[in-house]
Each structure stands twice: as structure tokens, then as C-alpha cells.
Write an enzyme that holds these catalytic residues in place. Structure first.
Site, PDB file in Angstrom:
ATOM      1  N   ASP A 118      -1.895   6.012  -4.736  1.00 26.94           N
ATOM      2  CA  ASP A 118      -2.062   5.034  -3.786  1.00 26.94           C
ATOM      3  C   ASP A 118      -2.576   3.651  -4.200  1.00 26.94           C
ATOM      4  O   ASP A 118      -3.668   3.488  -4.724  1.00 26.94           O
ATOM      5  CB  ASP A 118      -3.452   5.468  -2.815  1.00 26.94           C
ATOM      6  CG  ASP A 118      -3.631   4.572  -1.561  1.00 26.94           C
ATOM      7  OD1 ASP A 118      -2.985   3.803  -1.636  1.00 26.94           O
ATOM      8  OD2 ASP A 118      -4.549   5.124  -1.013  1.00 26.94           O
ATOM      9  N   ASP A 123       0.818  -1.230  -0.032  1.00 23.03           N
ATOM     10  CA  ASP A 123       0.067   0.177   0.102  1.00 23.03           C
ATOM     11  C   ASP A 123       0.867   1.286   0.013  1.00 23.03           C
ATOM     12  O   ASP A 123       1.386   1.739   1.048  1.00 23.03           O
ATOM     13  CB  ASP A 123      -1.034   0.034   1.190  1.00 23.03           C
ATOM     14  CG  ASP A 123      -1.740   1.216   1.414  1.00 23.03           C
ATOM     15  OD1 ASP A 123      -2.105   1.791   0.265  1.00 23.03           O
ATOM     16  OD2 ASP A 123      -2.176   1.413   2.392  1.00 23.03           O
TER      17      ASP A 123
END
Ligand SMILES: *[C@@H]1O[C@H](CO)[C@@H](O)[C@H](O)[C@H]1NC(C)=O
Ligand SMILES: *[C@@H]1O[C@H](CO)[C@@H](O)[C@H](O)[C@H]1NC(C)=O
Length: 395
Positions: free
Chosen positions: A287, A105
Site C-alpha cells: 500500500d 494509492d
């Protein structure tokens, strides 16, 4: 729907999704189960995916690599879970190695796993510190509150972490003692943050990428990210210490990154729908942990209008299912343009209507999530910092 982003230093108020703002330094996550139309389908999809992905590929394949010597890189193949909903790969922790599925992530910086200290984590593989002879205790408490009310917490420890063949010694990580029930249906055993260490929830903890660099395990302080598309056999790859020339077309364009808030923040010059300009300059966070492209309320309204998409009131839009009626979304970044082609503008078909690949949130920057990243290869350089972007081979 995943939307993972640490909220420290930003006012992240996901009002539209009935999600409370998390306290500073906490991670937010919400899912589309708030949307009644989505719920039944998401549940079926989870069951299908569980049956399909009974094993996770772990493939430290060192051919196909850009400019670097194979010894300096580590490659992790990822599973494209539930039609591009989430991507995860396997890492090994401890001695002897225990294997875990993690979501890599770039929108957060904590590394944590379900552990045997956790009685509610039983749907996951749990890290057992007693079975590792390289484990050492840190003892500091670690805690994450999710925007949808779910929580996880535990203690910090250290152990040897193997990412795609790169062995990091004394990596600090969170051993979860508690995970709330909403984690049960998520295939991952934890998250591995690829953001900057400014936003680790416990101050001063070095991220795995920080350690790869400081321990001299990679000669080039970069990682290349390819996220596949379910429509093109899915998959994907995180390559640490290099990038994979076979995963993009043309040349990479270098874009400066503002990491002052701990994120991979870049400035886009404009956004167009086909040839129609819908926005001038705007900032966005890259992201990998967020499924969709998330725009600010204002921008999303303009994008939706250009596509004739209707607001579902939950952060998503309903868009035409007929992609030949749509035009690509075009980002001007640096001196180049990067596309999200029409196939990715329809994220999911539910009955006779379609959920768009873009949504909105009550934040003051965009989130450049997987809708964009599965069409564009990105090389992250935390040292400079900058990113280099090129059209993905899947575009
Ligand atoms: C999709 O849109 C195109 C272009 O407007 C049209 O020709 C085609 O018939 C449409 N297909 C369906 C299935 O509606
Ligand atoms: C874009 O082009 C201008 C003018 O040619 C140049 O000065 C600038 O450095 C370029 N920017 C990037 C990010 O390549």
C-alpha cells in the site's frame, strides 16, 4: 500519518487509533493528530512543507527506462511530502488540461478530485467540468467515509485523463461536492487508486490502469514504483507501462499476488530483526498510501520487543533514536530477502524521542507501507497478477 486502505471485504477495525470501522467499500484514513506528542510537530511540518513545495514537478522524462519503448510508457515524478509522510504527483484532466495533485494509492481503487461543485474544497485546486469540452456526465452518486469521521462525496463523471503523457479517454472519476474540513491541510486534490477494480466504491468502474490496458495505451500491463527518502533528496516516480532500471539494485524477484480481495496481497515467508526470527509466514497488502509498516497486534508486539520499542497506545511505537543500536528488519519473500534498513526504522524525531517506522492495527494482515516501499522498488503487474521486487537505489 496516513493509512489509506479500502475496507471492503475485510474487517478493518482500527481500534487502537480510536477510529471507527468504515462501512464496506469505504476508505479509511487516520492521522497521528490523535497523539498529543505528535500534533504540534505535525502542524509545523505541514507549514514547512507548504512553503517548500510551492510547485509540483511534472516530468514525463522517457530516458532511464527499463526494457520498453519510450512511447509506451508514462512517468510521473512524485513529491515526497513532509519527510516521507505522503507522496503525490500531478495528473491532468479535461480539455484544455486542468492539473491536480494526487496520491497514487495502491491500497484503494477510486479516482476522485476536489471539484467546483464543492464549496468547502477551496484549499485545493478544483476540477471545473464547465471548463472542459471533453467532460461527460455520469451522474451516479459517489461517497466516501473516512475512519476519522471525515467524509467526501459527489457525483461521477468522465473526462480525458493524462498520466505522465499517457492519455486515457472517458476515464470515470469522482467529482467531490463535499469534503470535510480535515482535508484542508492535505496537499493533495484527490486520490488515484491503483488497486483492483473489485474494490471501486461504485461497482463496474474501471480504474485508470484498467483503461490504460484496455485502451492499448501501454504495451506492458505494468507500473514501476520508486518512493524516495527525504534523507536522500526525496522524490520518487510512478512509471506506467514499464519499470525504471536506474531505481533499483540487482535483479527483480517475482512474487505471486492474491487479488481476491481487490488488494495487492502477498505472502511473506518470515520476518527477522537482524538474524532473530520474529515471525513465520504472514500476509501483507502492498500500500503506497500508508506511511508506515503496519503489523497485526501480535506481530507488532514481537517486533517492538525485539527493538525495545514502547507502545504509545495509538498504533505507534517509540523507538531508540540511535539507529546504530538497531538492526535492520528483514523480510523473506519468495526465495530472497528484502530489508528495511535502520535509518527507516526511525520515522520521526519528536523532541528527545523517536516514532518508529512500524506500527500496528487491529487487522489480520500486515500493510506493507512506505517504510518498506522507500527501500524496495516494486513493479506491479495487475494482469498476472504479480509483483517484482528489488532493493531500491536509496537503500
Ligand atoms: C549510539 O549507539 C552506539 C552503539 O551502542 C554508541 O556507541 C553511541 O555512543 C550511541 N550514540 C549516542 C549519541 O548515544
Ligand atoms: C524458490 O526455490 C525453490 C527451490 O529452488 C523453487 O522451486 C521455487 O520456484 C522458488 N520460488 C520462487 C518464488 O522463486
Amino acid at each position: 500519518m496516513r493509512f489509506t486502505l479500502v475496507s471492503s471485504c475485510v474487517a478493518l477495525l482500527a481500534v487502537a487509533l480510536s477510529v471507527d470501522a468504515a462501512p464496506d467499500g469505504k476508505k479509511l484514513s487516520f492521522n497521528l493528530e490523535n497523539n498529543n506528542n505528535y500534533k504540534p510537530d505535525a502542524k509545523r511540518a505541514v507549514l514547512r512543507a507548504n512553503a517548500k513545495y510551492s510547485t509540483t514537478p511534472f516530468a514525463p522524462v522517457h530516458n532511464n527506462i527499463g526494457t520498453l519503448s519510450a512511447l509506451d510508457t508514462g512517468s510521473v515524478s512524485v513529491v515526497d511530502h513532509e519527510n516521507d509522510l505522503e507522496y503525490y504527483g500531478t495528473v491532468k484532466l479535461g480539455t484544455p488540461a486542468q492539473k491536480f495533485k494526487v496520491n497514487f494509492d495502491t491500497g484503494s481503487s477510486d479516482f476522485w478530485l476536489a471539484s467546483t461543485l464543492c464549496s468547502t474544497c477551496k484549499s485545493h485546486t478544483r476540477y471545473n467540468p464547465k471548463k472542459s469540452n471533453t467532460y461527460s456526465k455520469d451522474g451516479r452518486k459517489w461517497s466516501i467515509s473516512y475512519g476519522d469521521g471525515s467524509t467526501a462525496n459527489g457525483i461521477l463523471g468522465k473526462d480525458t485523463l493524462n498520466i505522465g503523457g499517457i492519455t486515457i479517454k472517458k476515464q470515470t472519476f469522482g467529482l467531490a461536492k463535499m469534503e470535510s474540513s480535515s482535508f484542508a491541510t492535505d496537499p493533495v486534490d484527490g486520490l488515484l487508486g491503483l488497486g483492483f477494480n473489485k474494490i471501486t466504491t461504485v461497482k463496474g468502474v474501471k480504474t485508470p490502469v484498467d483503461n490504460m490496458i484496455s485502451q492499448g495505451l501501454i504495451t506492458s500491463p505494468i507500473f514501476g514504483v520508486h518512493l524516495g527518502k527525504a534523507s536522500k533528496n526525496g522524490g520518487g516516480e510512478f512509471l506506467f507501462g514499464g519499470y525504471n532500471k536506474k531505481k533499483f539494485k540487482g535483479s527483480l524477484t517475482t512474487i505471486p499476488v492474491d487479488n481476491s480481495k481487490g488488494f495487492w496481497s502477498i505472502t511473506m515467508k518470515s520476518l527477522k530483526v537482524g538474524s532473530t526470527k520474529v515471525s513465520g509466514s504472514f500476509d501483507g497488502i502492498i500500500d503506497t498510501g500508508t506511511t508506515l509498516l503496519i503489523f497485526t497486534n501480535n506481530m507488532a508486539k514481537k517486533v517492538a520487543k525485539a527493538y525495545g520499542a514502547s507502545d504509545n497506545g495509538d498504533g505507534t511505537f517509540t523507538i531508540s533514536c540511535n539507529t546504530s543500536k538497531l538492526k535492520p528488519l528483514v523480510f523473506a519473500i519468495g526465495n530472497k530477502t528484502f530489508k528495511v534498513p535502520t535509518d527507516s526504522l526511525v520515522f520521526q524525531k519528536i523532541g528527545s524521542h523517536c516514532i518508529a517506522g512500524f506500527g500496528y492495527s487491529n487487522i489480520d494482515f500486515a500493510i506493507i507501507g512506505d517504510t518498506f516501499l522507500k527501500n524496495n522498488y516494486v513493479v506491479f503487474n495487475p494482469k498476472v497478477p504479480n509483483v517484482r521486487i528489488a532493493a531500491s537505489i536509496d537503500q
